[in-house]
Design a protein around this motif. Structure first.
Motif, short mmCIF file in Angstrom:
data_model
loop_
_atom_site.label_atom_id
_atom_site.label_comp_id
_atom_site.label_asym_id
_atom_site.label_seq_id
_atom_site.Cartn_x
_atom_site.Cartn_y
_atom_site.Cartn_z
N UNK A 110 0.83 -1.19 0.00
CA UNK A 110 0.00 0.00 0.00
C UNK A 110 0.87 1.25 0.00
N UNK A 111 0.36 2.30 -0.61
CA UNK A 111 1.04 3.58 -0.53
C UNK A 111 0.84 4.15 0.87
N UNK A 112 1.89 4.72 1.46
CA UNK A 112 1.72 5.31 2.80
C UNK A 112 0.86 6.59 2.72
N UNK A 113 -0.24 6.59 3.42
CA UNK A 113 -1.09 7.78 3.45
C UNK A 113 -1.49 8.07 4.90
N UNK A 114 -1.69 9.34 5.19
CA UNK A 114 -2.10 9.72 6.55
C UNK A 114 -3.58 9.40 6.77
N UNK A 115 -4.36 9.61 5.73
CA UNK A 115 -5.79 9.37 5.85
C UNK A 115 -6.39 9.16 4.48
N UNK A 116 -7.50 8.43 4.44
CA UNK A 116 -8.23 8.28 3.19
C UNK A 116 -8.89 9.59 2.80
N UNK A 117 -9.18 9.73 1.55
CA UNK A 117 -9.82 10.95 1.07
C UNK A 117 -11.27 11.02 1.54
N UNK A 118 -11.82 12.22 1.55
CA UNK A 118 -13.22 12.40 1.93
C UNK A 118 -14.14 11.62 1.00
N UNK A 119 -13.77 11.58 -0.29
CA UNK A 119 -14.58 10.85 -1.27
C UNK A 119 -14.66 9.37 -0.92
N UNK A 120 -13.52 8.79 -0.54
CA UNK A 120 -13.49 7.38 -0.18
C UNK A 120 -14.30 7.12 1.09
#
Length: 202
Positions: A29-39
């Motif tokens: 997985x790509x490191x992300x702080x948080x999922x997008x609002x859309x997701x």
């Protein structure tokens, strides 16, 4: 759809095709702080309507857009056994192919085979080639010599020698694991009219 744009590799050297397509580790997985609002919005919609296959598909697509492969596979698995409810044959095909692709990418080979068995074989075109290539890899990963070689040989039907060589490059590592590399290489040599590099033991 998995490997639907094979023409992308036509301009690449065979070595580069190998580097681009041969997987030596699980999908990350790509490191992300948080999922997008859309997701999050689609996720909330699915929680309110948990049996909605369109939302299952949309949430998986949203996860993939953010390179969250394990989450995408997890949500797609909720719809796997209900895929027959998808009336559009092409949509159903693409849905199950993505489940199979992600299962392979996570090294979940038996699951990938179970999913692949549920995919209706397309009649022709790029979808058929994609199906046969995935089948080659899935059956190889599960140690079925006969099926893996059969689907590999079928994937080469009607393609020119350069495209055939690139298909071989994409699935060669899988064929090697199944112990049919030499047989597949002989098929390629018949097509190319020359010796194809590579031995059974690297």
């Amino acid at each position: 759809v998995y490997m639907a744009r094979l023409e992308y590799y036509d301009s690449e050297t065979v070595l580069d095709v190998l580097k681009l397509t041969v997987r030596t580790s699980k999908m990350k997985n790509a490191p992300i702080k948080s999922l997008s609002n859309e997701t999050y919005a689609i996720k909330d919609d699915l929680e309110r309507d948990p049996f909605n296959l369109k939302l299952v598909n949309n949430l998986a697509a949203a996860y993939l857009k953010e390179c969250q492969h394990d989450r995408a596979l997890h949500v797609l698995m909720r719809g796997w056994k209900r895929a027959s409810e998808i009336s559009d044959e092409k949509v159903r095909f693409r849905f199950l192919m993505k489940v199979g692709e992600l299962s392979m990418g996570m090294f979940m080979y038996r699951q990938a085979l179970a999913v692949f068995r549920d995919i209706k074989e397309p009649t022709d075109g790029n979808d058929l080639t994609s199906y046969l290539m995935m089948g080659t890899q899935v059956w190889s990963a599960n140690g079925d010599v006969t099926q893996s070689l059969k689907l590999f040989q079928r994937s080469l039907e009607g393609v020119d020698s350069q495209r055939a060589l690139r298909i071989f490059a994409i699935v060669a590592a899988d064929l090697r694991k199944a112990g049919v590399f030499e047989a597949a290489k002989s098929t390629m040599e018949n097509i190319m009219g020359t010796t194809v590099a590579g031995k059974e033991d690297p």
